[in-house]
Design a protein around this motif. Sequence first.
Motif, PDB file in Angstrom:
ATOM      1  N   THR A   1       0.858  -1.178   0.000  1.00  0.00           N
ATOM      2  CA  THR A   1       0.000   0.000   0.000  1.00  0.00           C
ATOM      3  C   THR A   1       0.902   1.239   0.000  1.00  0.00           C
ATOM      4  OG1 THR A   1      -0.002   0.140   2.403  1.00  0.00           O
ATOM      5  CG2 THR A   1      -1.733  -1.199   1.388  1.00  0.00           C
ATOM      6  N   GLU A   2       0.331   2.402  -0.332  1.00  0.00           N
ATOM      7  CA  GLU A   2       1.143   3.628  -0.352  1.00  0.00           C
ATOM      8  C   GLU A   2       1.707   3.915   1.048  1.00  0.00           C
ATOM      9  OE1 GLU A   2       0.255   6.950  -2.695  1.00  0.00           O
ATOM     10  OE2 GLU A   2      -0.563   5.762  -4.331  1.00  0.00           O
ATOM     11  N   GLU A   3       0.929   3.566   2.086  1.00  0.00           N
ATOM     12  CA  GLU A   3       1.396   3.779   3.456  1.00  0.00           C
ATOM     13  C   GLU A   3       2.604   2.879   3.745  1.00  0.00           C
ATOM     14  OE1 GLU A   3      -1.902   3.086   2.731  1.00  0.00           O
ATOM     15  OE2 GLU A   3      -2.348   5.234   2.724  1.00  0.00           O
ATOM     16  N   ASP A   4       2.484   1.607   3.372  1.00  0.00           N
ATOM     17  CA  ASP A   4       3.600   0.662   3.574  1.00  0.00           C
ATOM     18  C   ASP A   4       4.864   1.167   2.879  1.00  0.00           C
ATOM     19  OD1 ASP A   4       1.881  -1.004   4.868  1.00  0.00           O
ATOM     20  OD2 ASP A   4       1.819  -2.555   3.318  1.00  0.00           O
ATOM     21  N   ILE A   5       4.675   1.646   1.646  1.00  0.00           N
ATOM     22  CA  ILE A   5       5.821   2.077   0.844  1.00  0.00           C
ATOM     23  C   ILE A   5       6.480   3.287   1.493  1.00  0.00           C
ATOM     24  CG2 ILE A   5       6.531   2.960  -1.419  1.00  0.00           C
ATOM     25  CD1 ILE A   5       4.020   1.399  -2.548  1.00  0.00           C
ATOM     26  N   ALA A   6       5.641   4.265   1.906  1.00  0.00           N
ATOM     27  CA  ALA A   6       6.182   5.483   2.519  1.00  0.00           C
ATOM     28  C   ALA A   6       6.923   5.141   3.812  1.00  0.00           C
ATOM     29  CB  ALA A   6       5.048   6.476   2.798  1.00  0.00           C
ATOM     30  N   GLU A   7       6.380   4.186   4.578  1.00  0.00           N
ATOM     31  CA  GLU A   7       7.016   3.802   5.841  1.00  0.00           C
ATOM     32  C   GLU A   7       8.376   3.151   5.566  1.00  0.00           C
ATOM     33  OE1 GLU A   7       4.496   1.350   8.344  1.00  0.00           O
ATOM     34  OE2 GLU A   7       6.193   1.020   9.726  1.00  0.00           O
ATOM     35  N   ALA A   8       8.414   2.252   4.604  1.00  0.00           N
ATOM     36  CA  ALA A   8       9.665   1.555   4.271  1.00  0.00           C
ATOM     37  C   ALA A   8      10.734   2.546   3.819  1.00  0.00           C
ATOM     38  CB  ALA A   8       9.407   0.518   3.177  1.00  0.00           C
ATOM     39  N   VAL A   9      10.351   3.451   2.900  1.00  0.00           N
ATOM     40  CA  VAL A   9      11.322   4.413   2.380  1.00  0.00           C
ATOM     41  C   VAL A   9      11.791   5.343   3.504  1.00  0.00           C
ATOM     42  CG1 VAL A   9      11.651   6.338   0.768  1.00  0.00           C
ATOM     43  CG2 VAL A   9      10.449   4.264   0.017  1.00  0.00           C
ATOM     44  N   GLY A  10      10.853   5.724   4.385  1.00  0.00           N
ATOM     45  CA  GLY A  10      11.203   6.576   5.525  1.00  0.00           C
ATOM     46  C   GLY A  10      12.266   5.917   6.399  1.00  0.00           C
ATOM     47  N   ILE A  11      12.063   4.637   6.695  1.00  0.00           N
ATOM     48  CA  ILE A  11      13.029   3.895   7.519  1.00  0.00           C
ATOM     49  C   ILE A  11      14.388   3.856   6.822  1.00  0.00           C
ATOM     50  CG2 ILE A  11      13.629   1.567   8.359  1.00  0.00           C
ATOM     51  CD1 ILE A  11      10.583   1.150   8.839  1.00  0.00           C
ATOM     52  N   TRP A  12      14.381   3.505   5.546  1.00  0.00           N
ATOM     53  CA  TRP A  12      15.643   3.347   4.824  1.00  0.00           C
ATOM     54  C   TRP A  12      16.434   4.651   4.710  1.00  0.00           C
ATOM     55  CZ3 TRP A  12      13.107  -0.020   0.412  1.00  0.00           C
ATOM     56  CH2 TRP A  12      12.945  -1.323   0.882  1.00  0.00           C
TER      57      TRP A  12
END
Lengths: 339, 339
Positions: A226-237
């Motif tokens: 989901t867009e939320e999952d993607i944003a969270e992953a990129v934020g962490i990285w």
Amino acid sequence: MAKSSITINDIARELNVAPSTVSRALNNSPKISDFTKQKIIEKAEKLGYNLNMVASSLSRSRTNTIGVVIPFLNNFFYSEVINGIEEIAYNKGYRILVAQTKDSFDKEKEILRTMSATRVDGVIACLSSETTTTDHLRSFSAGGIPMVLFDRVRFDFSCRKVVIDNYSAMQQSVSHLARSGYKNIAHLGGPSSCNIYSEHAKAFKDTLKKAGLPLLPQFHLSTNLTEEDIAEAVGIWLNAEIKPDAIITANSHAALVVSKLIREQKLSIPEEIALTSLTCEPALHFVEPQITSIELPGGDTGRTSMTYLLNEIEHGEQKNDTTIKPFQLIIRNSSFRNK
Amino acid sequence: MAKSSITINDIARELNVAPSTVSRALNNSPKISDFTKQKIIEKAEKLGYNLNMVASSLSRSRTNTIGVVIPFLNNFFYSEVINGIEEIAYNKGYRILVAQTKDSFDKEKEILRTMSATRVDGVIACLSSETTTTDHLRSFSAGGIPMVLFDRVRFDFSCRKVVIDNYSAMQQSVSHLARSGYKNIAHLGGPSSCNIYSEHAKAFKDTLKKAGLPLLPQFHLSTNLTEEDIAEAVGIWLNAEIKPDAIITANSHAALVVSKLIREQKLSIPEEIALTSLTCEPALHFVEPQITSIELPGGDTGRTSMTYLLNEIEHGEQKNDTTIKPFQLIIRNSSFRNK
């Protein structure tokens, strides 16, 4: 064996209906609705009632209609598959009706019941990401309608399957990035319950190891995309001490979202971070830089699936084998450093 | 009236079949295939045979299935409409089967025959861009299946219709560009045989006139919106003595292609040329600059269409009216000059 002693009375009791209703349903009486028939057939199958006789008694008049079940309508790969199916189907006088599961297992079950009730001559299906069992496929097959699975399949269900070589797609993507000098490669993956994503995950680990590159646990994320999952992953990285210098996304929509998030952080693609996608869609050509991707053989997958289905519908050919379709890695500017 | 004297024998002679076949078909005998039935019903309708009796005799058992006919599966607006249809449908126990015409009139006719044969309870359709007559819609209706049209409709066919205010969409787009100081506004339009595009064309001319801006004939092109058509139009415009300083495209795919072509010519958007689209899709947010567009009410159109269809299926409500849905103009960087 207890199963052989199952009678119509047992089925009636389980469903709280009259034995005469079960009998009529199994004899395909027009007095019983198609929905009730399907429910009774499913229960009969579950209890182990001998359905071979039933299946043959449900001798159908051909409707020349094929049902296609896909997770989402608005998807480039599935629409290419359907175009391939239609190419073969229209020439043979068959029409296509499509339904979307929206990746819901419950909807998938309902859609198969509907397709049975509307008397399609066969079904071509790509399973939902939630689907982890095959009872609903067995119930559907008990009605005698041929089925071919593609892309997201269950190998524990007997039918012909047409799939992509997902393992190699990931392998080639990692190898390309490694050859281009990227060292900290991250993978934004899909739910591992689905064959595609579990094959991606295995290939990711295997290929990094072979290339002598580190596999940091936080660089391998299994998400629902989901867009939320993607944003969270990129934020962490992007906020981590060790940042990835390349990201491989499970699909093209995720690649577009990641590309936008990276540009918003004023990081340059491909100099600071490379980006590649494991599926393609035209939008990958319209963004700057254009995004490297695996070009999936959608049309070819559709043509082969329809050809197999027709062989079963028209010639009774029943097989349980898997055809693996080739793909191409197209390298674009998002992973090609000019140094 | 000659029509009232039409008999079963006349229909049989025209189709070169036995009168008993026609009789059986019109009495919905299971001995006659659904395809033959549909052909006979169409011929009967064409000859003016009284079909009201036929329609009522074809009393169907409900399948709880709705057919949706759209030009293309891989389209953001249509997928939003289908999501809206499914929201209402699933709550009421109906399932959705979708077919694409690929903008072919012949396929549209075949699909309606298929939907009739597979016994859907109702149909929601957006017509192909090739559709300029309504005989096939009348033949379909003669089978007694309710129909609602949306977006691309024929006002000479009696049923409920749900449309977008295409005239205002163009009017607001032109006014926005005029207010931002653009003077030579061009319109890359669709085929004028289709209601949407003819409404766009009329609004384009009217609004330029009202704003006191020139309408150069070469700035108003009616095309089939293929990539070749788009490239040709942009080629003509960018090489002309008087170049457009703003381009309005009929849909979002055309906007993405035009945006790429302009960037390839090293012209800057929006400083040298502004760009706006009359439909939207997520990719418009991923390109640089993001593209101004009309946000169409896809979900709302779907929910209303399905509600109307259910009123007819479940309560026999028959109306011939048109509901016009509102839209929003979303201004993004492709048409917003910072001077």
